[in-house]
Design a protein around this motif. Structure first.
Motif, short mmCIF file in Angstrom:
data_model
loop_
_atom_site.label_atom_id
_atom_site.label_comp_id
_atom_site.label_asym_id
_atom_site.label_seq_id
_atom_site.Cartn_x
_atom_site.Cartn_y
_atom_site.Cartn_z
N TYR A 86 0.83 -1.21 0.00
CA TYR A 86 0.00 0.00 0.00
C TYR A 86 0.86 1.26 0.00
O TYR A 86 0.64 2.19 -0.78
CB TYR A 86 -0.91 -0.05 1.23
CG TYR A 86 -2.15 0.79 1.15
CD1 TYR A 86 -3.21 0.43 0.31
CD2 TYR A 86 -2.30 1.92 1.94
CE1 TYR A 86 -4.37 1.19 0.26
CE2 TYR A 86 -3.46 2.68 1.90
CZ TYR A 86 -4.49 2.31 1.05
OH TYR A 86 -5.64 3.07 1.01
N TYR A 96 1.85 4.54 -2.65
CA TYR A 96 1.83 5.97 -2.28
C TYR A 96 3.17 6.63 -2.59
O TYR A 96 3.23 7.74 -3.12
CB TYR A 96 1.54 6.15 -0.79
CG TYR A 96 0.10 6.45 -0.46
CD1 TYR A 96 -0.50 7.63 -0.86
CD2 TYR A 96 -0.65 5.55 0.28
CE1 TYR A 96 -1.83 7.91 -0.54
CE2 TYR A 96 -1.97 5.83 0.61
CZ TYR A 96 -2.55 7.00 0.19
OH TYR A 96 -3.85 7.28 0.52
N LEU A 126 -2.60 5.55 -9.54
CA LEU A 126 -2.45 5.32 -8.11
C LEU A 126 -3.77 4.98 -7.44
O LEU A 126 -3.87 4.00 -6.70
CB LEU A 126 -1.82 6.53 -7.42
CG LEU A 126 -1.79 6.50 -5.89
CD1 LEU A 126 -0.92 5.34 -5.40
CD2 LEU A 126 -1.29 7.82 -5.33
N VAL A 127 -4.79 5.77 -7.68
CA VAL A 127 -6.07 5.58 -6.99
C VAL A 127 -6.66 4.19 -7.29
O VAL A 127 -7.02 3.47 -6.36
CB VAL A 127 -7.06 6.72 -7.32
CG1 VAL A 127 -8.45 6.42 -6.76
CG2 VAL A 127 -6.53 8.04 -6.76
N PRO A 128 -6.74 3.76 -8.55
CA PRO A 128 -7.25 2.40 -8.80
C PRO A 128 -6.40 1.31 -8.16
O PRO A 128 -6.92 0.28 -7.71
CB PRO A 128 -7.25 2.27 -10.32
CG PRO A 128 -7.26 3.67 -10.83
CD PRO A 128 -6.54 4.49 -9.80
N LEU A 146 -4.72 1.57 -5.30
CA LEU A 146 -5.06 1.55 -3.88
C LEU A 146 -6.43 0.91 -3.65
O LEU A 146 -6.61 0.15 -2.69
CB LEU A 146 -5.02 2.97 -3.30
CG LEU A 146 -3.65 3.65 -3.27
CD1 LEU A 146 -3.78 5.08 -2.78
CD2 LEU A 146 -2.66 2.88 -2.42
N VAL A 147 -7.37 1.21 -4.52
CA VAL A 147 -8.71 0.61 -4.43
C VAL A 147 -8.61 -0.91 -4.54
O VAL A 147 -9.22 -1.65 -3.76
CB VAL A 147 -9.67 1.18 -5.51
CG1 VAL A 147 -10.95 0.37 -5.60
CG2 VAL A 147 -9.98 2.65 -5.20
N GLU A 192 -14.80 4.30 3.37
CA GLU A 192 -15.63 5.24 2.61
C GLU A 192 -16.28 6.29 3.51
O GLU A 192 -16.34 7.46 3.15
CB GLU A 192 -16.70 4.49 1.81
CG GLU A 192 -16.13 3.64 0.69
CD GLU A 192 -15.34 4.44 -0.33
OE1 GLU A 192 -15.72 5.60 -0.64
OE2 GLU A 192 -14.32 3.92 -0.82
N ALA A 243 -13.67 8.87 4.54
CA ALA A 243 -13.32 9.73 3.40
C ALA A 243 -14.44 10.73 3.13
O ALA A 243 -14.17 11.91 2.87
CB ALA A 243 -13.06 8.88 2.16
N ASN A 280 -9.48 13.03 -0.52
CA ASN A 280 -8.56 11.89 -0.49
C ASN A 280 -8.07 11.47 0.89
O ASN A 280 -6.99 10.92 1.01
CB ASN A 280 -7.35 12.16 -1.39
CG ASN A 280 -7.77 12.43 -2.81
OD1 ASN A 280 -8.72 11.85 -3.30
ND2 ASN A 280 -7.08 13.34 -3.46
N ASP A 339 -7.35 9.12 3.87
CA ASP A 339 -7.18 7.67 3.92
C ASP A 339 -7.05 7.24 5.37
O ASP A 339 -6.03 7.49 6.02
CB ASP A 339 -5.92 7.30 3.12
CG ASP A 339 -5.76 5.81 2.93
OD1 ASP A 339 -6.22 5.03 3.78
OD2 ASP A 339 -5.14 5.44 1.92
N ASP A 361 -2.05 11.69 2.46
CA ASP A 361 -0.96 11.23 1.61
C ASP A 361 0.08 10.60 2.54
O ASP A 361 0.01 10.76 3.75
CB ASP A 361 -0.37 12.40 0.83
CG ASP A 361 0.51 11.97 -0.33
OD1 ASP A 361 0.60 10.77 -0.59
OD2 ASP A 361 1.09 12.85 -0.97
#
Length: 119
Positions: free
Chosen positions: A11, A15, A22-24, A26-27, A43, A46, A56, A58, A65
């Motif tokens: 993970y 980052y 990056l986002v997909p 992490l998902v 969720e 967030a 964003n 987390d 970040d």
């Protein structure tokens, strides 16, 4: 413990390298390693920050970040049979994330995420 170390290594590597997509990425990691209850917690947290105008957030790192300079400060501690803490130092502040895990088949998955706030 090995689930958390392996999960966080992958993970945080994403980052720190800031790859295209990056986002997909992490998902996909969250979907692979978090139970639906933990995904819902992710969720919800967030969305709470979005209401305050922050994007964003987390909950898995208790931040927006992650800087690779914080990795050497990371520690893991077992609290009880299914609960662990991951800590890292960001500037002079220690972030503590408590993670609950459950066994699903032959694997463990993250079931609960809690941020320990400084008092």
């Amino acid at each position: 413990m090995s689930l958390l170390k392996t999960f966080y290594a992958a993970y945080l590597s994403a980052y720190c390298s800031m790859p295209e997509g990056l986002v997909p990425r992490l998902v996909a990691l969250r979907k692979a390693h978090l139970m639906p209850s933990a995904l819902m917690q992710f969720e919800q947290s967030a969305n709470e920050y979005k209401l305050d105008g922050q994007l964003n957030y987390d909950i898995l790192i208790d931040d927006f970040d992650f800087d690779c300079l914080w990795i050497p400060s990371m520690t893991y501690k077992q609290v009880d049979q299914n609960t662990y803490q991951m800590q890292y130092t960001k500037f002079s502040h220690v972030n503590t994330i408590t993670i609950g895990v459950v066994k699903q088949g032959k694997e463990y998955k993250i079931d609960k995420i809690q941020i320990e706030k400084m008092k």
